[in-house]
Design a protein around this motif. Structure first.
Motif, PDB file in Angstrom:
ATOM      1  N   GLN A  85       0.816  -1.205   0.000  1.00 33.19           N
ATOM      2  CA  GLN A  85       0.000   0.000   0.000  1.00 33.19           C
ATOM      3  C   GLN A  85       0.856   1.264   0.000  1.00 33.19           C
ATOM      4  OE1 GLN A  85      -1.956   1.028   3.852  1.00 33.19           O
ATOM      5  NE2 GLN A  85      -1.527  -1.102   4.420  1.00 33.19           N
ATOM      6  N   TYR A  86       2.134   1.123  -0.267  1.00 32.50           N
ATOM      7  CA  TYR A  86       3.021   2.282  -0.334  1.00 32.50           C
ATOM      8  C   TYR A  86       2.774   3.079  -1.614  1.00 32.50           C
ATOM      9  CZ  TYR A  86       5.768   0.548   3.603  1.00 32.50           C
ATOM     10  OH  TYR A  86       6.171   0.139   4.852  1.00 32.50           O
ATOM     11  N   PRO A  87       3.207   4.327  -1.659  1.00 33.00           N
ATOM     12  CA  PRO A  87       3.059   5.140  -2.874  1.00 33.00           C
ATOM     13  C   PRO A  87       4.114   4.767  -3.913  1.00 33.00           C
ATOM     14  CG  PRO A  87       4.082   6.467  -1.147  1.00 33.00           C
ATOM     15  CD  PRO A  87       3.727   5.132  -0.528  1.00 33.00           C
ATOM     16  N   VAL A  88       3.789   3.819  -4.778  1.00 36.93           N
ATOM     17  CA  VAL A  88       4.720   3.394  -5.813  1.00 36.93           C
ATOM     18  C   VAL A  88       4.158   3.726  -7.184  1.00 36.93           C
ATOM     19  CG1 VAL A  88       5.690   1.560  -4.385  1.00 36.93           C
ATOM     20  CG2 VAL A  88       3.789   1.039  -5.913  1.00 36.93           C
ATOM     21  N   SER A 138       0.924   5.517   3.326  1.00 37.91           N
ATOM     22  CA  SER A 138       0.152   4.799   2.313  1.00 37.91           C
ATOM     23  C   SER A 138      -0.031   5.667   1.081  1.00 37.91           C
ATOM     24  CB  SER A 138      -1.210   4.371   2.867  1.00 37.91           C
ATOM     25  OG  SER A 138      -1.932   5.481   3.339  1.00 37.91           O
ATOM     26  N   GLY A 139      -0.137   5.013  -0.066  1.00 41.80           N
ATOM     27  CA  GLY A 139      -0.330   5.719  -1.315  1.00 41.80           C
ATOM     28  C   GLY A 139      -1.797   5.997  -1.581  1.00 41.80           C
ATOM     29  N   VAL A 140      -2.104   6.340  -2.820  1.00 43.09           N
ATOM     30  CA  VAL A 140      -3.479   6.698  -3.173  1.00 43.09           C
ATOM     31  C   VAL A 140      -4.324   5.475  -3.484  1.00 43.09           C
ATOM     32  CG1 VAL A 140      -2.846   8.982  -4.015  1.00 43.09           C
ATOM     33  CG2 VAL A 140      -2.798   7.054  -5.591  1.00 43.09           C
ATOM     34  N   ARG A 141      -3.689   4.313  -3.678  1.00 41.32           N
ATOM     35  CA  ARG A 141      -4.411   3.083  -3.989  1.00 41.32           C
ATOM     36  C   ARG A 141      -4.233   2.066  -2.869  1.00 41.32           C
ATOM     37  NH1 ARG A 141      -2.255   0.457  -9.146  1.00 41.32           N
ATOM     38  NH2 ARG A 141      -3.705  -1.146  -8.408  1.00 41.32           N
ATOM     39  N   PRO A 142      -5.304   1.383  -2.477  1.00 38.57           N
ATOM     40  CA  PRO A 142      -5.140   0.322  -1.476  1.00 38.57           C
ATOM     41  C   PRO A 142      -4.418  -0.870  -2.072  1.00 38.57           C
ATOM     42  CG  PRO A 142      -7.371   0.289  -2.348  1.00 38.57           C
ATOM     43  CD  PRO A 142      -6.691   1.500  -2.953  1.00 38.57           C
ATOM     44  N   ALA A 143      -3.863  -1.690  -1.209  1.00 37.13           N
ATOM     45  CA  ALA A 143      -3.295  -2.956  -1.663  1.00 37.13           C
ATOM     46  C   ALA A 143      -4.420  -3.873  -2.132  1.00 37.13           C
ATOM     47  CB  ALA A 143      -2.524  -3.610  -0.518  1.00 37.13           C
ATOM     48  N   ALA A 144      -4.122  -4.742  -3.074  1.00 35.10           N
ATOM     49  CA  ALA A 144      -5.141  -5.678  -3.568  1.00 35.10           C
ATOM     50  C   ALA A 144      -5.723  -6.497  -2.424  1.00 35.10           C
ATOM     51  CB  ALA A 144      -4.529  -6.592  -4.630  1.00 35.10           C
ATOM     52  N   TRP A 145      -4.880  -6.942  -1.503  1.00 31.41           N
ATOM     53  CA  TRP A 145      -5.349  -7.780  -0.408  1.00 31.41           C
ATOM     54  C   TRP A 145      -6.188  -7.014   0.610  1.00 31.41           C
ATOM     55  CZ3 TRP A 145      -0.458 -11.172   1.004  1.00 31.41           C
ATOM     56  CH2 TRP A 145      -0.321 -12.173   0.044  1.00 31.41           C
ATOM     57  N   GLN A 146      -6.194  -5.683   0.541  1.00 31.93           N
ATOM     58  CA  GLN A 146      -7.056  -4.908   1.432  1.00 31.93           C
ATOM     59  C   GLN A 146      -8.510  -4.915   0.967  1.00 31.93           C
ATOM     60  OE1 GLN A 146      -4.428  -1.263   1.330  1.00 31.93           O
ATOM     61  NE2 GLN A 146      -4.921  -1.238   3.505  1.00 31.93           N
ATOM     62  N   LEU A 147      -8.767  -5.293  -0.269  1.00 28.35           N
ATOM     63  CA  LEU A 147     -10.114  -5.239  -0.822  1.00 28.35           C
ATOM     64  C   LEU A 147     -10.900  -6.481  -0.381  1.00 28.35           C
ATOM     65  CD1 LEU A 147      -9.144  -4.113  -4.436  1.00 28.35           C
ATOM     66  CD2 LEU A 147      -9.861  -2.668  -2.512  1.00 28.35           C
TER      67      LEU A 147
END
Length: 486
Positions: A90-93, A283-292
């Motif tokens: 979930q980092y800003p990459v 955290s970046g602007v997008r959640p991690a896939a596993w957070q959904l």
């Protein structure tokens, strides 16, 4: 009614011992700690202030004031490029892929922006250029994706414009497959003494499910090549709590580490709660896939399994006990160093009770701090780029510390190092105050009664017990930051 958190905690692998931390978390008086670790045990990487809406310009003034008298600082250059996004990240990459010409062009843009932002910091902070740099960390993302000429340009710029000296160490982060023999030779030539790589697991099945595009063999090859090239410190990251990971898989990870002997290993639990909720990371602007939730449900429907909380603490116990029995030392929490290697310099500069130096982070999503305040750089790459092109330091927000919060922050940062808190050091930093002031003593007494710390007011020390060390992040973020200090 079944308590999901408690049920997950008590569901353990019967073939492995039940850690003391499981028994502690199951106690009713520690319910708040259980609620915290259920989803948010990642760590105390950011220690936010208590004055919201702090003017970023005021933060820069605070920082420059401390830089004028500081000992060595920790300096970051954050290069957010990655060739793919891990399912837990979930980092800003920023994803950079395609033909090599495209990858090189976009990578060069991020070096351009980082250098332009660094010049803005140098212009705004008169004392930054002369503040001694203890450790310079090129962080990501995957900065090792950069082509050789851009790595050279970035490192040359920082050496020429900041106060690097004989005591400065340079640390470079990357994916194990991007540390090619040619990159390793280049980094050694440019004076980089430390490497850090996100291995995460030595189990190919776990790696594939996590979205990692490397194999366990590539990870051990990286360790072998980096050691052969002569780097002072070769560090790898391991995670536990990953999808389909088992206690036996983590035991094999430990065996691999002990066999191949990197200099250091960082062990962290999977973190699925948004960093922004608790400010334990950026955290970046997008959640991690596993957070959904829908993504997690789909994985479960296909027969995949997340380790229970109890199993995750068994995994942690295997890593902690195995490394300690082999002579490795933990400083700070979950940062292990091989015998004789000493702690991670950048963490000790920031967190050790007698240091706690400023941190300057240049790049997308950086987190910078000083004694009076801290600030976050924008995590949206478009806004970030617009600010840099417009000649503005791209700080998105800042928070300040009241005098009481400064003292609390100093205590909690020091506690995260797992070293005894010392009254003499505290009094030198905060004249007229004490580790055993009434409000703080009440907090420590509560922790002592629950077997989480030991206090010795005569000797002037507060020391975490072994189970307290395991739960230190939860203790910091649920108790000590919320209690009055006087």
């Amino acid at each position: 009614m079944t308590d999901p958190a408690l049920a997950s905690l008590l569901a353990v692998d019967p073939a492995a011992p039940v850690p003391d931390a499981v028994h502690a978390l199951a106690a009713p008086e520690n319910r708040h700690l259980l609620d915290y670790v259920r989803e948010d045990p990642f760590g105390a990487h950011v220690f936010p202030g208590d004055i919201e809406g702090y003017d970023p310009e005021r933060f820069l003034d605070d920082l420059d004031t401390q830089l004028s008298t500081t000992a060595p600082i920790h300096l970051w250059a954050y290069i957010p490029t990655c060739s793919y996004r891990c399912r837990f990240c979930q980092y800003p990459v920023v994803i950079v892929k395609g033909p090599q010409e495209t990858v090189d062009r976009r990578a060069a843009q991020w070096v351009d922006w980082n250098i332009r932002e660094a010049r803005l910091w140098l212009r705004r902070l008169p004392h930054l250029a002369t503040a001694p740099v203890g450790e310079f960390n090129v962080f990501g993302g995957t900065p090792s994706l950069l082509p050789a000429d851009q790595i050279r340009r970035l490192l040359d710029f920082y050496r020429e414009n900041f106060a690097f000296g004989p005591g400065t160490t340079v640390r470079f982060e990357g994916d194990p497959t991007t540390f090619t023999p040619e990159k390793l030779e280049l980094l050694a030539e440019l004076g980089c003494g430390k490497l850090s790589s996100g291995v995460q697991s030595f189990d190919d099945h776990v790696l594939r499910l996590s979205g990692r595009e490397h194999t366990a063999a590539a990870c051990t090859d990286f360790i072998r090549r980096a050691k052969a090239t002569g780097f002072e410190r070769v560090s790898v990251d391991l995670m536990y709590g990953l999808l389909d990971q088992t206690v036996d898989s983590v035991r094999r990870d430990l065996e691999t580490v002990l066999e191949h002997e990197p200099t250091a290993v960082v062990c962290t639990k999977l973190h699925l709660r948004d960093f922004a909720d608790t400010r334990t990371g950026v955290s970046g602007v997008r959640p991690a896939a596993w957070q959904l939730p829908e993504y997690r449900a789909r994985l479960a429907s296909r027969g995949h399994r997340w380790p229970t909380l109890g199993e995750q603490y068994q995994m942690r116990e295997i890593l902690t006990t195995g490394l300690r029995e082999a002579g490795w030392t933990e400083h700070p929490t979950m940062y292990f160093a091989r015998p004789g290697a000493g702690p991670e310099k950048w963490k000790s500069l920031m967190a050790d009770q007698e240091r706690q130096r400023p941190e300057v982070a240049i790049g997308l999503g950086g987190s910078s701090s000083c004694h009076r305040s801290e600030a976050m750089t924008d995590v949206d790459w478009r806004r970030y780029g617009d600010a840099v092109r417009a000649g503005r330091i791209p700080l998105d927000s800042a928070t300040g510390f009241t005098p009481r919060a400064r003292e609390t922050r100093a205590v909690t940062m020091a506690l995260s190092t797992l070293r005894p808190l010392r009254e003499d050091v505290h009094r030198r930093r905060f004249p007229g105050s004490s580790l055993f002031a009434p409000g703080r003593r009440e907090g420590f007494d509560s922790l002592r009664r629950r077997g989480l710390v030991e206090t010795d007011e005569a000797a002037g020390t507060v020391t975490l017990t072994p189970v307290g060390e395991t739960l230190v992040e939860a203790i910091i973020n649920t108790e000590l930051t919320a209690r009055p200090d006087t």
